[in-house]
Design an enzyme around this catalytic site. Structure first.
Site, PDB file in Angstrom:
ATOM      1  N   ALA A 196      -4.128  -7.354   5.969  1.00 52.60           N
ATOM      2  CA  ALA A 196      -3.063  -7.571   4.983  1.00 52.60           C
ATOM      3  C   ALA A 196      -2.011  -8.534   5.529  1.00 52.60           C
ATOM      4  O   ALA A 196      -1.553  -9.440   4.838  1.00 52.60           O
ATOM      5  CB  ALA A 196      -2.419  -6.237   4.604  1.00 52.60           C
ATOM      6  N   ALA A 198      -2.558   2.061   9.631  1.00 48.90           N
ATOM      7  CA  ALA A 198      -3.958   2.011   9.203  1.00 48.90           C
ATOM      8  C   ALA A 198      -4.495   0.633   9.582  1.00 48.90           C
ATOM      9  O   ALA A 198      -3.730  -0.316   9.721  1.00 48.90           O
ATOM     10  CB  ALA A 198      -4.086   2.231   7.703  1.00 48.90           C
ATOM     11  N   PHE A 199      -5.819   0.531   9.732  1.00 47.34           N
ATOM     12  CA  PHE A 199      -6.379  -0.744  10.204  1.00 47.34           C
ATOM     13  C   PHE A 199      -6.128  -1.880   9.234  1.00 47.34           C
ATOM     14  O   PHE A 199      -6.196  -3.047   9.606  1.00 47.34           O
ATOM     15  CB  PHE A 199      -7.886  -0.597  10.473  1.00 47.34           C
ATOM     16  CG  PHE A 199      -8.746  -0.620   9.234  1.00 47.34           C
ATOM     17  CD1 PHE A 199      -9.024   0.543   8.533  1.00 47.34           C
ATOM     18  CD2 PHE A 199      -9.273  -1.810   8.763  1.00 47.34           C
ATOM     19  CE1 PHE A 199      -9.819   0.519   7.388  1.00 47.34           C
ATOM     20  CE2 PHE A 199     -10.071  -1.845   7.624  1.00 47.34           C
ATOM     21  CZ  PHE A 199     -10.338  -0.679   6.930  1.00 47.34           C
ATOM     22  N   LYS A 200      -5.835  -1.542   7.985  1.00 45.79           N
ATOM     23  CA  LYS A 200      -5.653  -2.585   6.978  1.00 45.79           C
ATOM     24  C   LYS A 200      -4.441  -3.464   7.261  1.00 45.79           C
ATOM     25  O   LYS A 200      -4.296  -4.527   6.667  1.00 45.79           O
ATOM     26  CB  LYS A 200      -5.561  -1.961   5.592  1.00 45.79           C
ATOM     27  CG  LYS A 200      -6.893  -1.351   5.147  1.00 45.79           C
ATOM     28  CD  LYS A 200      -6.842  -0.839   3.725  1.00 45.79           C
ATOM     29  CE  LYS A 200      -8.211  -0.415   3.235  1.00 45.79           C
ATOM     30  NZ  LYS A 200      -8.635   0.903   3.768  1.00 45.79           N
ATOM     31  N   ASP A 201      -3.566  -3.027   8.169  1.00 43.67           N
ATOM     32  CA  ASP A 201      -2.416  -3.852   8.542  1.00 43.67           C
ATOM     33  C   ASP A 201      -2.833  -5.239   9.022  1.00 43.67           C
ATOM     34  O   ASP A 201      -2.168  -6.227   8.719  1.00 43.67           O
ATOM     35  CB  ASP A 201      -1.609  -3.170   9.657  1.00 43.67           C
ATOM     36  CG  ASP A 201      -0.696  -2.071   9.119  1.00 43.67           C
ATOM     37  OD1 ASP A 201      -0.193  -2.217   7.986  1.00 43.67           O
ATOM     38  OD2 ASP A 201      -0.487  -1.074   9.838  1.00 43.67           O
TER      39      ASP A 201
END
Ligand SMILES: *Cc1c(COP(=O)(O)O)cnc(C)c1O
Length: 431
Positions: free
Chosen positions: A111, A105-108
């Site tokens: 984060a 997911a793009f949140k990698d």
């Protein structure tokens, strides 16, 4: 570079202070005091730069007072070790695939960047930092993965029992080490309320330094501007004006794209596409911002009734709705429309999108109807297998499970079950 609170401009913090605190003492979101455009020739020659060079140039002004250049380069190498391809699926319509990271997911990106910064900042600190985060699904996995093994940082993730997908649950409950998963007998809103209560609980904050890893944290929000630049680098040769459509929930992602534009990246327009949680589309129409409780949809990472980053977008345009409208359109789509879009893309292009990407596609189509002759890029924010049940049911296919996901499916789940705030408090006070 200083960051100021959007509640009271006099409350300022360095990047380091803003990252460690998460949110200003007056509960406002931090915002950079200045966004300086990059040199015009940076954009002219962007295709000659590596992604690491692009990211370094883009983030430098925000962090350089607190992170030496050599450390920043190392951090970016750790964070950006996967691809961000722009894939053209129809004429003048492409998807920016943001799902090639460890949790797909793009949140990698955000984060990992935040985890690396916090790891660096706490190197010489005696106190440990506890990252407390509520997740409706994707944030938990990305945060768990990004912070795994970071010294002097502990992570506590709250998630609603039975309300995240099996894959998402495995991603946040199976890592161990400094990552604790709390399985809450309740909804995502309950998880978020518990996190907020903990931040306001003097008995806890006297004992523990708490921070948040949601996109309100500047270290999670700002690095999202990288992949807009990576997309521009790939789409520039098309010779058309570029439109980005971003499937939006808390509006951190689209806001980061607008920061890239403020830095001089040529973009014709942004589209923020939402599911039926349509507070922002309504605001863009009427000028009235009315937050409401969220409604559950098949694009659950965008089930947000009061988008936390929208204040940052308004700030970027000096709270001027007329100016904002020139650069942003926002449209909302139902689950039925989303499924139809998934089917349309699959039958026309043999391309599988997840429900969030499909919402982005719909927003782009709607905009391009009135603005043809633009090159449209919609962000595919998660790999379709993360929403396996919906994809299988809608498209009648069984997508192949990629190795990153296969690996976690076989691991053993470990969680602490709680059914009230007291459960969280007892844990935080006792460890
Ligand atoms: C978090 C998330 C979004 C929404 O991003 P915001 O920055 O909150 O607008 C969209 N799609 C997926 C898959 C997500 O995980």
């Amino acid at each position: 570079m200083k960051f100021y609170s959007l509640t009271n401009n006099h409350n300022q913090a360095s990047f380091k202070e803003a990252v460690i605190a998460g949110i200003a003492p007056d509960k406002g979101l931090y915002f950079p005091e200045k966004i300086t455009p990059l040199a015009a020739d940076f954009f002219e020659k962007i295709e000659t730069c590596s992604n690491h060079e692009i990211a370094f140039r883009a983030i430098h002004q925000f962090v350089s007072a607190d992170i030496p250049d050599s450390i920043l380069k190392d951090i970016l190498k750790n964070v950006l070790d996967f691809d961000f391809p722009v894939v053209e699926i129809q004429e003048d319509i492409a998807t920016l695939e943001l799902f090639h990271g460890p949790t797909m997911a793009f949140k990698d990106v955000g984060a990992r960047f935040m985890a690396n910064c916090l790891g660096y900042f706490s190197k010489n600190e005696s106190n440990e930092v506890t990252v407390l985060v509520a997740t409706s699904g994707d944030t938990g996995g990305a945060v768990a993965n990004g912070f795994l093994g970071v010294k002097r940082v502990n992570v506590v993730i709250l998630y609603p029992s039975g309300k995240v997908s099996d894959i998402q649950e495995k991603q946040l409950t199976t890592l161990g080490q400094n990552i604790i998963a709390m399985e809450v007998d309740g909804t995502f809103d309950d998880c978020q309320k518990m996190v907020k209560s903990a931040f306001l609980d003097a008995e806890i904050t006297a004992l523990k330094k708490l921070t948040s890893a949601n996109s309100i944290n500047v270290a999670r929000w700002l690095p999202q501007l990288f992949y807009f630049l990576f997309a521009f680098k790939q789409a520039k040769s098309k010779g058309k004006e570029i439109v980005f459509s971003i499937p939006s929930g808390n509006f951190g992602n689209v806001c980061a794209g607008m920061v890239a534009q403020k830095m001089g990246m040529p973009v014709k327009h942004f589209v923020a596409a939402t599911n039926v949680n349509d507070v922002v589309p309504k605001f863009m129409h009427s000028g009235a911002y009315n937050p409401v409780p969220s409604i559950a949809t098949i694009s659950n990472a965008m089930d947000v009734g009061d988008p936390s980053n929208f204040v940052r977008i308004r700030q970027l345009y000096g709270n001027d709705l007329v100016e904002l409208k020139k650069n942003l359109s926002s449209f909302s789509f139902s689950d039925e429309e989303t499924k139809d879009a998934m089917k349309e893309i699959y039958s026309k292009s043999e391309y599988v999108v997840d429900p969030h990407g499909a919402v982005g596609y719909l927003g782009l189509k709607k905009y391009q109807k009135k603005n043809p002759n633009t090159f449209g890029i919609f962000l595919e924010t998660a790999h379709p297998v993360k929403f396996l049940a919906t994809v299988e049911e809608t498209l009648n296919i069984s997508p192949k499970i990629p190795p990153q996901i296969q690996k976690v499916i076989n691991r053993e789940k470990e969680s602490i079950k709680i059914n009230s705030y007291e459960g969280l408090k007892t844990y935080l006070m006792g460890t």
